[in-house]
Design a protein around this motif. Sequence first.
Motif, PDB file in Angstrom:
ATOM      1  N   ALA A 161       4.668   2.188   6.289  1.00 25.30           N
ATOM      2  CA  ALA A 161       4.774   0.734   6.220  1.00 25.30           C
ATOM      3  C   ALA A 161       5.731   0.337   5.100  1.00 25.30           C
ATOM      4  O   ALA A 161       5.804   1.004   4.074  1.00 25.30           O
ATOM      5  N   PRO A 162       6.461  -0.768   5.277  1.00 28.03           N
ATOM      6  CA  PRO A 162       7.351  -1.239   4.207  1.00 28.03           C
ATOM      7  C   PRO A 162       6.547  -1.782   3.044  1.00 28.03           C
ATOM      8  O   PRO A 162       5.409  -2.207   3.193  1.00 28.03           O
ATOM      9  N   ALA A 163       7.130  -1.775   1.870  1.00 30.07           N
ATOM     10  CA  ALA A 163       6.450  -2.309   0.689  1.00 30.07           C
ATOM     11  C   ALA A 163       6.322  -3.827   0.811  1.00 30.07           C
ATOM     12  O   ALA A 163       7.303  -4.520   1.067  1.00 30.07           O
ATOM     13  N   PRO A 164       5.098  -4.361   0.654  1.00 32.98           N
ATOM     14  CA  PRO A 164       4.907  -5.805   0.782  1.00 32.98           C
ATOM     15  C   PRO A 164       5.262  -6.540  -0.503  1.00 32.98           C
ATOM     16  O   PRO A 164       5.401  -5.939  -1.567  1.00 32.98           O
ATOM     17  N   ALA A 165       5.389  -7.852  -0.381  1.00 33.10           N
ATOM     18  CA  ALA A 165       5.554  -8.686  -1.572  1.00 33.10           C
ATOM     19  C   ALA A 165       4.161  -8.918  -2.145  1.00 33.10           C
ATOM     20  O   ALA A 165       3.413  -9.762  -1.678  1.00 33.10           O
ATOM     21  N   SER A 166       3.801  -8.147  -3.140  1.00 34.56           N
ATOM     22  CA  SER A 166       2.442  -8.160  -3.662  1.00 34.56           C
ATOM     23  C   SER A 166       2.158  -9.408  -4.495  1.00 34.56           C
ATOM     24  O   SER A 166       3.036  -9.921  -5.187  1.00 34.56           O
ATOM     25  N   ARG A 167       0.902  -9.867  -4.402  1.00 37.47           N
ATOM     26  CA  ARG A 167       0.472 -10.981  -5.235  1.00 37.47           C
ATOM     27  C   ARG A 167       0.407 -10.574  -6.694  1.00 37.47           C
ATOM     28  O   ARG A 167       0.519 -11.396  -7.593  1.00 37.47           O
ATOM     29  N   GLN A 168       0.185  -9.285  -6.953  1.00 41.06           N
ATOM     30  CA  GLN A 168       0.120  -8.770  -8.308  1.00 41.06           C
ATOM     31  C   GLN A 168       1.066  -7.576  -8.393  1.00 41.06           C
ATOM     32  O   GLN A 168       0.973  -6.667  -7.576  1.00 41.06           O
ATOM     33  N   PRO A 169       1.992  -7.556  -9.346  1.00 38.66           N
ATOM     34  CA  PRO A 169       2.941  -6.444  -9.456  1.00 38.66           C
ATOM     35  C   PRO A 169       2.212  -5.104  -9.507  1.00 38.66           C
ATOM     36  O   PRO A 169       1.283  -4.914 -10.297  1.00 38.66           O
ATOM     37  N   GLY A 170       2.608  -4.192  -8.631  1.00 34.87           N
ATOM     38  CA  GLY A 170       2.013  -2.856  -8.628  1.00 34.87           C
ATOM     39  C   GLY A 170       0.755  -2.732  -7.796  1.00 34.87           C
ATOM     40  O   GLY A 170       0.222  -1.637  -7.636  1.00 34.87           O
ATOM     41  N   PHE A 171       0.255  -3.863  -7.227  1.00 39.53           N
ATOM     42  CA  PHE A 171      -0.966  -3.826  -6.439  1.00 39.53           C
ATOM     43  C   PHE A 171      -0.650  -4.134  -4.980  1.00 39.53           C
ATOM     44  O   PHE A 171      -0.494  -5.292  -4.606  1.00 39.53           O
ATOM     45  N   ALA A 172      -0.526  -3.106  -4.171  1.00 38.72           N
ATOM     46  CA  ALA A 172      -0.239  -3.286  -2.752  1.00 38.72           C
ATOM     47  C   ALA A 172      -0.858  -2.129  -1.970  1.00 38.72           C
ATOM     48  O   ALA A 172      -0.850  -0.983  -2.416  1.00 38.72           O
ATOM     49  N   ASP A 173      -1.430  -2.472  -0.816  1.00 37.21           N
ATOM     50  CA  ASP A 173      -1.991  -1.474   0.100  1.00 37.21           C
ATOM     51  C   ASP A 173      -3.043  -0.586  -0.567  1.00 37.21           C
ATOM     52  O   ASP A 173      -3.170   0.595  -0.237  1.00 37.21           O
ATOM     53  N   LEU A 174      -3.791  -1.138  -1.526  1.00 34.51           N
ATOM     54  CA  LEU A 174      -4.819  -0.359  -2.222  1.00 34.51           C
ATOM     55  C   LEU A 174      -6.057  -0.179  -1.346  1.00 34.51           C
ATOM     56  O   LEU A 174      -6.274  -0.928  -0.393  1.00 34.51           O
ATOM     57  N   PRO A 175      -6.889   0.804  -1.681  1.00 31.77           N
ATOM     58  CA  PRO A 175      -8.141   0.986  -0.936  1.00 31.77           C
ATOM     59  C   PRO A 175      -9.016  -0.260  -0.998  1.00 31.77           C
ATOM     60  O   PRO A 175      -8.866  -1.115  -1.889  1.00 31.77           O
ATOM     61  N   LEU A 176      -9.957  -0.340  -0.080  1.00 34.48           N
ATOM     62  CA  LEU A 176     -10.878  -1.466  -0.003  1.00 34.48           C
ATOM     63  C   LEU A 176     -12.035  -1.287  -0.986  1.00 34.48           C
ATOM     64  O   LEU A 176     -12.420  -0.167  -1.319  1.00 34.48           O
TER      65      LEU A 176
END
Length: 286
Positions: A161-176
């Motif tokens: 998957a492409p890197a998303p525009a995260s709401r928080q820098p460095g926080f994207a596609d993290l576990p639930l």
Amino acid sequence: MRTAVIASESNPAPATSFACAEVRGGNGTIHAQVRLPGLRGVLYSRPCAGATGGDIHYLSVCGSGLLARVCLADVAGHGAAVSAVGAEMHAHLRRSVDVIDERKVLDRLNRRLNKKGAAVMTTAVLATYYPPRRRLTVSYAGHPAGWLFRVETGAWTPLSAPAPASRQPGFADLPLGIGFTPAYSRHRVRVSPGDRMLLFTDGVLETISPDDTPFDTRGLETVLNGEAGTCDDIARRLLAALHAHAACDELAHDDVTFLLVEFDDGPPGPALWHVFKHRVLGWERR
């Protein structure tokens, strides 16, 4: 959580049809053929100890009987913690069968798990297939990337998957369920009949040999790039390779789950209202 328990390691149980808005799954042993709108293949899951484990699988069909969705998840731990997360996932996926964008499904599920204070790390992959457009979308929550086979090229490649525009820098596609609210990315791809998709949990890659060598992506690629065959054939070869790598009859290192499906034409289309809803109100605006 429901699951289909079967006795044979080498021969999957036959597929059964899905009703509209139906969700099936669980965290128990299953080895069965899968038949969803536009998808057919094999689902395998076996806990490393006991009748249930930390790997969760769910398959669903939307209210129009057209949109197919698959979800594999890996919950850290076993027992009551897994049951609680699994029950929440099942209820949420049932409510979300008509939500086209799996990023929203993951985001809302993550928020619910955080709110409940489950504090159980869960990785997941959510894939949605819309047969009339031959459009596959996949989102990950800290989960290993799947693989996609193109019949045109005869090659398997990672389904990243492409890197998303995260709401928080460095926080994207993290576990639930770990207390964060990351942005989730969405990989969109148009597939053709005969293309295939492989999704799995980390138990596949982390199968260990007697000398502590992991199966890893190298072992997976060896199987995928081997002899041609049906999804059943490849699934049998993958299981055989995992057992051979571990040099044992039982894979006791971790739960092992994988889904291998082939895309086909699927149903010709839903009723007129559902076409309008999916194309104008939903899919075409994403």
